[in-house]
Scaffold this motif. Structure first.
Motif, PDB file in Angstrom:
ATOM      1  N   ASN A  10       0.854  -1.187   0.000  1.00 59.42           N
ATOM      2  CA  ASN A  10       0.000   0.000   0.000  1.00 59.42           C
ATOM      3  C   ASN A  10       0.893   1.242   0.000  1.00 59.42           C
ATOM      4  O   ASN A  10       2.123   1.139  -0.024  1.00 59.42           O
ATOM      5  N   HIS A  11       0.299   2.412   0.031  1.00 58.89           N
ATOM      6  CA  HIS A  11       1.086   3.643  -0.056  1.00 58.89           C
ATOM      7  C   HIS A  11       1.905   3.918   1.210  1.00 58.89           C
ATOM      8  O   HIS A  11       2.741   4.810   1.226  1.00 58.89           O
ATOM      9  N   GLU A  14       3.329  -1.029   3.407  1.00 57.07           N
ATOM     10  CA  GLU A  14       2.956  -2.282   4.058  1.00 57.07           C
ATOM     11  C   GLU A  14       2.512  -3.297   3.012  1.00 57.07           C
ATOM     12  O   GLU A  14       1.836  -2.948   2.047  1.00 57.07           O
ATOM     13  N   ILE A  15       2.900  -4.550   3.217  1.00 63.37           N
ATOM     14  CA  ILE A  15       2.485  -5.599   2.296  1.00 63.37           C
ATOM     15  C   ILE A  15       1.007  -5.891   2.522  1.00 63.37           C
ATOM     16  O   ILE A  15       0.579  -6.149   3.643  1.00 63.37           O
ATOM     17  N   ILE A  16       0.240  -5.826   1.438  1.00 61.33           N
ATOM     18  CA  ILE A  16      -1.195  -6.089   1.563  1.00 61.33           C
ATOM     19  C   ILE A  16      -1.613  -7.360   0.836  1.00 61.33           C
ATOM     20  O   ILE A  16      -2.651  -7.939   1.152  1.00 61.33           O
ATOM     21  N   SER A  17      -0.807  -7.802  -0.141  1.00 63.89           N
ATOM     22  CA  SER A  17      -1.134  -9.050  -0.824  1.00 63.89           C
ATOM     23  C   SER A  17       0.121  -9.621  -1.479  1.00 63.89           C
ATOM     24  O   SER A  17       1.142  -8.954  -1.615  1.00 63.89           O
ATOM     25  N   GLN A  62      16.885 -12.967   4.495  1.00 64.16           N
ATOM     26  CA  GLN A  62      16.287 -12.070   3.507  1.00 64.16           C
ATOM     27  C   GLN A  62      15.077 -11.362   4.100  1.00 64.16           C
ATOM     28  O   GLN A  62      14.567 -11.735   5.142  1.00 64.16           O
ATOM     29  N   SER A  63      14.629 -10.345   3.391  1.00 68.81           N
ATOM     30  CA  SER A  63      13.392  -9.662   3.741  1.00 68.81           C
ATOM     31  C   SER A  63      12.487  -9.714   2.520  1.00 68.81           C
ATOM     32  O   SER A  63      12.877 -10.207   1.462  1.00 68.81           O
ATOM     33  N   PHE A  64      11.304  -9.179   2.663  1.00 67.26           N
ATOM     34  CA  PHE A  64      10.397  -9.145   1.520  1.00 67.26           C
ATOM     35  C   PHE A  64      10.821  -8.109   0.489  1.00 67.26           C
ATOM     36  O   PHE A  64      10.247  -8.023  -0.581  1.00 67.26           O
ATOM     37  N   ASP A  65      11.836  -7.336   0.782  1.00 70.80           N
ATOM     38  CA  ASP A  65      12.309  -6.313  -0.150  1.00 70.80           C
ATOM     39  C   ASP A  65      12.867  -6.909  -1.427  1.00 70.80           C
ATOM     40  O   ASP A  65      12.938  -6.233  -2.443  1.00 70.80           O
ATOM     41  N   HIS A  66      13.291  -8.165  -1.402  1.00 70.67           N
ATOM     42  CA  HIS A  66      13.851  -8.764  -2.616  1.00 70.67           C
ATOM     43  C   HIS A  66      12.764  -9.240  -3.582  1.00 70.67           C
ATOM     44  O   HIS A  66      13.048  -9.565  -4.718  1.00 70.67           O
ATOM     45  N   TYR A  67      11.495  -9.267  -3.141  1.00 75.13           N
ATOM     46  CA  TYR A  67      10.395  -9.618  -4.030  1.00 75.13           C
ATOM     47  C   TYR A  67       9.992  -8.401  -4.857  1.00 75.13           C
ATOM     48  O   TYR A  67       9.935  -7.294  -4.341  1.00 75.13           O
ATOM     49  N   PRO A  68       9.687  -8.595  -6.139  1.00 74.20           N
ATOM     50  CA  PRO A  68       9.240  -7.442  -6.938  1.00 74.20           C
ATOM     51  C   PRO A  68       7.860  -6.981  -6.485  1.00 74.20           C
ATOM     52  O   PRO A  68       7.044  -7.772  -6.030  1.00 74.20           O
ATOM     53  N   ASN A  69       7.635  -5.683  -6.606  1.00 76.03           N
ATOM     54  CA  ASN A  69       6.333  -5.111  -6.291  1.00 76.03           C
ATOM     55  C   ASN A  69       5.487  -5.178  -7.564  1.00 76.03           C
ATOM     56  O   ASN A  69       5.645  -4.344  -8.449  1.00 76.03           O
TER      57      ASN A  69
END
Length: 71
Positions: A10-11, A14-17, A62-69
């Motif tokens: 979200n803006h 935060e990861i929403i999905s 790792q963190s979720f930062d390595h996943y593409p948005n």
């Protein structure tokens, strides 16, 4: 078995999905349930220090930062 390949934030950042390898977009809560049941890989359901279930990447360094948005 599906794996997590991307996220939606979200803006506030935060990861929403999550986006799965099967092309599904699933909510954070759905991903939490599927990870706890062993239905998806790439994320783990674990308790935080408050006792709440939260998602974390399978790779602990790792963190979720390595996943593409993905949108």
């Amino acid at each position: 078995m599906e794996t997590v390949v991307g996220i939606h934030r979200n803006h506030f950042g935060e990861i929403i999905s999550f986006v799965t390898s099967g092309g599904r977009v699933i909510s954070y809560q759905k991903a939490l349930m599927e990870a706890a049941n062993g239905d998806i890989t790439g994320v783990l359901a674990a308790e935080d220090h408050h006792g709440n279930l939260v998602l974390s990447p399978e790779q602990q360094d790792q963190s979720f930062d390595h996943y593409p948005n993905l949108f």
